[in-house]
Design a protein around this motif. Structure first.
Motif, PDB file in Angstrom:
ATOM      1  N   GLU A 176     -32.400 -11.667 -26.539  1.00  0.00           N
ATOM      2  CA  GLU A 176     -33.351 -12.258 -25.587  1.00  0.00           C
ATOM      3  C   GLU A 176     -33.076 -13.741 -25.374  1.00  0.00           C
ATOM      4  O   GLU A 176     -33.117 -14.239 -24.256  1.00  0.00           O
ATOM      5  CB  GLU A 176     -34.800 -12.067 -26.084  1.00  0.00           C
ATOM      6  CG  GLU A 176     -35.307 -10.641 -25.969  1.00  0.00           C
ATOM      7  CD  GLU A 176     -35.097 -10.036 -24.575  1.00  0.00           C
ATOM      8  OE1 GLU A 176     -35.408 -10.722 -23.586  1.00  0.00           O
ATOM      9  OE2 GLU A 176     -34.587  -8.898 -24.483  1.00  0.00           O
ATOM     10  N   GLN A 177     -32.757 -14.437 -26.493  1.00  0.00           N
ATOM     11  CA  GLN A 177     -32.418 -15.869 -26.389  1.00  0.00           C
ATOM     12  C   GLN A 177     -31.213 -16.078 -25.484  1.00  0.00           C
ATOM     13  O   GLN A 177     -31.183 -16.987 -24.664  1.00  0.00           O
ATOM     14  CB  GLN A 177     -32.042 -16.402 -27.768  1.00  0.00           C
ATOM     15  CG  GLN A 177     -33.181 -17.000 -28.547  1.00  0.00           C
ATOM     16  CD  GLN A 177     -32.684 -17.511 -29.903  1.00  0.00           C
ATOM     17  OE1 GLN A 177     -31.497 -17.413 -30.234  1.00  0.00           O
ATOM     18  NE2 GLN A 177     -33.591 -18.034 -30.692  1.00  0.00           N
ATOM     19  N   LYS A 203     -30.190 -14.203 -23.096  1.00  0.00           N
ATOM     20  CA  LYS A 203     -30.561 -13.973 -21.702  1.00  0.00           C
ATOM     21  C   LYS A 203     -31.329 -15.153 -21.122  1.00  0.00           C
ATOM     22  O   LYS A 203     -31.124 -15.535 -19.977  1.00  0.00           O
ATOM     23  CB  LYS A 203     -31.358 -12.672 -21.557  1.00  0.00           C
ATOM     24  CG  LYS A 203     -30.428 -11.459 -21.507  1.00  0.00           C
ATOM     25  CD  LYS A 203     -31.094 -10.249 -20.893  1.00  0.00           C
ATOM     26  CE  LYS A 203     -31.892  -9.504 -21.947  1.00  0.00           C
ATOM     27  NZ  LYS A 203     -32.475  -8.256 -21.483  1.00  0.00           N
ATOM     28  N   SER A 204     -32.211 -15.764 -21.949  1.00  0.00           N
ATOM     29  CA  SER A 204     -32.978 -16.879 -21.388  1.00  0.00           C
ATOM     30  C   SER A 204     -32.109 -18.127 -21.229  1.00  0.00           C
ATOM     31  O   SER A 204     -32.309 -18.912 -20.318  1.00  0.00           O
ATOM     32  CB  SER A 204     -34.254 -17.155 -22.187  1.00  0.00           C
ATOM     33  OG  SER A 204     -33.921 -17.503 -23.500  1.00  0.00           O
ATOM     34  N   HIS A 205     -31.100 -18.311 -22.101  1.00  0.00           N
ATOM     35  CA  HIS A 205     -30.193 -19.460 -21.956  1.00  0.00           C
ATOM     36  C   HIS A 205     -29.182 -19.261 -20.840  1.00  0.00           C
ATOM     37  O   HIS A 205     -28.849 -20.189 -20.118  1.00  0.00           O
ATOM     38  CB  HIS A 205     -29.379 -19.661 -23.245  1.00  0.00           C
ATOM     39  CG  HIS A 205     -30.002 -20.594 -24.217  1.00  0.00           C
ATOM     40  ND1 HIS A 205     -31.064 -20.229 -25.010  1.00  0.00           N
ATOM     41  CD2 HIS A 205     -29.698 -21.873 -24.539  1.00  0.00           C
ATOM     42  CE1 HIS A 205     -31.395 -21.247 -25.781  1.00  0.00           C
ATOM     43  NE2 HIS A 205     -30.591 -22.254 -25.516  1.00  0.00           N
ATOM     44  N   PHE A 206     -28.626 -18.068 -20.768  1.00  0.00           N
ATOM     45  CA  PHE A 206     -27.461 -17.876 -19.892  1.00  0.00           C
ATOM     46  C   PHE A 206     -27.727 -16.993 -18.678  1.00  0.00           C
ATOM     47  O   PHE A 206     -26.846 -16.824 -17.836  1.00  0.00           O
ATOM     48  CB  PHE A 206     -26.281 -17.315 -20.705  1.00  0.00           C
ATOM     49  CG  PHE A 206     -25.747 -18.298 -21.705  1.00  0.00           C
ATOM     50  CD1 PHE A 206     -24.818 -19.263 -21.323  1.00  0.00           C
ATOM     51  CD2 PHE A 206     -26.170 -18.272 -23.009  1.00  0.00           C
ATOM     52  CE1 PHE A 206     -24.327 -20.184 -22.244  1.00  0.00           C
ATOM     53  CE2 PHE A 206     -25.688 -19.183 -23.943  1.00  0.00           C
ATOM     54  CZ  PHE A 206     -24.765 -20.154 -23.559  1.00  0.00           C
ATOM     55  N   GLY A 207     -28.924 -16.442 -18.586  1.00  0.00           N
ATOM     56  CA  GLY A 207     -29.329 -15.680 -17.398  1.00  0.00           C
ATOM     57  C   GLY A 207     -28.324 -14.633 -16.974  1.00  0.00           C
ATOM     58  O   GLY A 207     -27.931 -13.782 -17.773  1.00  0.00           O
ATOM     59  N   GLU A 208     -27.887 -14.737 -15.721  1.00  0.00           N
ATOM     60  CA  GLU A 208     -27.006 -13.723 -15.146  1.00  0.00           C
ATOM     61  C   GLU A 208     -25.622 -13.683 -15.776  1.00  0.00           C
ATOM     62  O   GLU A 208     -24.851 -12.765 -15.524  1.00  0.00           O
ATOM     63  CB  GLU A 208     -26.840 -13.971 -13.642  1.00  0.00           C
ATOM     64  CG  GLU A 208     -28.031 -13.506 -12.841  1.00  0.00           C
ATOM     65  CD  GLU A 208     -27.728 -13.484 -11.359  1.00  0.00           C
ATOM     66  OE1 GLU A 208     -26.616 -13.924 -10.971  1.00  0.00           O
ATOM     67  OE2 GLU A 208     -28.593 -13.036 -10.598  1.00  0.00           O
ATOM     68  N   LYS A 209     -25.326 -14.723 -16.571  1.00  0.00           N
ATOM     69  CA  LYS A 209     -24.015 -14.744 -17.228  1.00  0.00           C
ATOM     70  C   LYS A 209     -23.932 -13.735 -18.381  1.00  0.00           C
ATOM     71  O   LYS A 209     -22.873 -13.540 -18.961  1.00  0.00           O
ATOM     72  CB  LYS A 209     -23.694 -16.140 -17.766  1.00  0.00           C
ATOM     73  CG  LYS A 209     -23.453 -17.162 -16.678  1.00  0.00           C
ATOM     74  CD  LYS A 209     -22.033 -17.137 -16.166  1.00  0.00           C
ATOM     75  CE  LYS A 209     -21.822 -18.173 -15.088  1.00  0.00           C
ATOM     76  NZ  LYS A 209     -20.548 -18.046 -14.410  1.00  0.00           N
ATOM     77  N   ASP A 236     -24.994  -6.942 -18.172  1.00  0.00           N
ATOM     78  CA  ASP A 236     -26.046  -5.939 -18.373  1.00  0.00           C
ATOM     79  C   ASP A 236     -25.640  -4.938 -19.449  1.00  0.00           C
ATOM     80  O   ASP A 236     -26.459  -4.502 -20.255  1.00  0.00           O
ATOM     81  CB  ASP A 236     -26.306  -5.160 -17.070  1.00  0.00           C
ATOM     82  CG  ASP A 236     -26.885  -6.065 -15.999  1.00  0.00           C
ATOM     83  OD1 ASP A 236     -27.532  -7.076 -16.362  1.00  0.00           O
ATOM     84  OD2 ASP A 236     -26.677  -5.775 -14.801  1.00  0.00           O
TER      85      ASP A 236
END
Ligand code: ADP
Ligand code: MG
Length: 264
Positions: free
Chosen positions: A198-199, A201-207, A210
């Motif tokens: 989750e961390q 995803k919140s730091h790097f978003g779309e990078k 999936d």
């Protein structure tokens, strides 16, 4: 034109080679023309593609020292469906031999230009360091795929790599960007892994890709048969995930081609 990607992370044992051989096999499976370049003197990606590193007549070492062209040194892995520019221990010496040679970090890039039209993807398996070999990989590439385990120090370790990529982007290769972070050896039963995921995803978003690669023993067994898991046991969970990842990669690139490049 081939898309050239480095699979890099300066840590050892994080799944670089497993990602490289299985992504190569997955891409081949969905009809892509693939060249795998082994830039690690350990030669694990070479062996893991069914090519005996000890019997290589020519390798990436000869290509870096300009005593052979890629077209001469590459070997076809019939079982895996892709070409391999292999490596063995000889490559460890290249680092020293290249010192003092002009444009030493661009040797691989120049060599790959000659076969560019023959492939859709070139995947470069990097050694676990930020050495001259890795630099040759980064200078050749359009992007970096970073496999990582969702562990406590994962984010911390990432900052060195991100800084190196930024520097190479600024000084040596303006095409270079992080294509994405791939979560590997993932075990959803471990709460910490979910939290780190989750961390990320919140730091790097779309990078963050999936697709998530699960921890799967078949992927770990496959190299001893000289095969990527995707070829060794196509129905294993890990293999299915890598074919999904190959599809995600192809789709992402198709989307990006219509959107334009994103800076690192
Ligand atoms: P690196 O190239 O970064 O050093 P490897 O790809 O060689 O890392 O992986 C390190 C070890 O972990 C190997 O023994 C490999 O078989 C194992 N491994 C990698 N990915 C997985 C996975 N998804 N599930 C189980 N084992 C894995
Ligand atoms: Mg490796």
């Amino acid at each position: 034109m081939a898309k050239i990607f480095c699979i890099a992370n300066q840590k050892g044992g994080v799944g670089k080679t497993t990602t490289t051989v299985n992504l190569a096999a997955g891409l081949a499976k969905v009809g892509q023309r693939v060249l795998l370049v082994d830039l690690d003197p350990q030669g694990n990606a070479t062996m893991g593609s069914g090519i005996d590193k000890r019997s290589l007549e020519l390798s990436v070492y000869d290509v870096l020292l300009e005593s052979a062209a890629v077209a001469e040194a590459r070997v076809r892995s019939e079982k895996c469906g892709y070409d391999v520019l292999g490596a063995n221990r000889e490559l460890a010496g290249a680092e020293v031999e290249l010192v003092g040679i002009e444009r030493r970090e661009k040797r691989l890039k120049q060599a790959l230009a000659a076969v560019d039209a023959e492939y859709d993807f070139v995947l470069i398996d990097c050694p676990p360091s930020l050495s001259l070999l890795t630099l040759n990989g980064l200078c050749s590439a359009h992007g970096v795929v970073v496999p990582m385990q969702c562990e406590y120090f994962a984010l911390e370790g990432l900052s060195d790599l991100v800084n190196t990529i930024k520097q190479v982007h600024a000084n040596l290769n303006k095409d270079l960007q992080i294509i994405g972070l791939l979560r590997v050896m993932f075990d959803p039963r471990i709460t910490l892994q979910q939290q780190v995921s989750e961390q990320l995803k919140s730091h790097f978003g779309e990078k963050v890709f999936d697709t998530v690669i699960p921890r799967n023993v078949r992927l770990a067994e496959a190299p001893s048969y000289g095969l990527p898991g995707v070829v060794f046991d196509p129905s294993a969970r890990g293999s299915v995930a890598f074919v999904e990842f190959a599809k995600e990669m192809v789709n992402r690139l198709a989307k990006k081609a219509t959107k334009g490049p994103i800076a690192p």
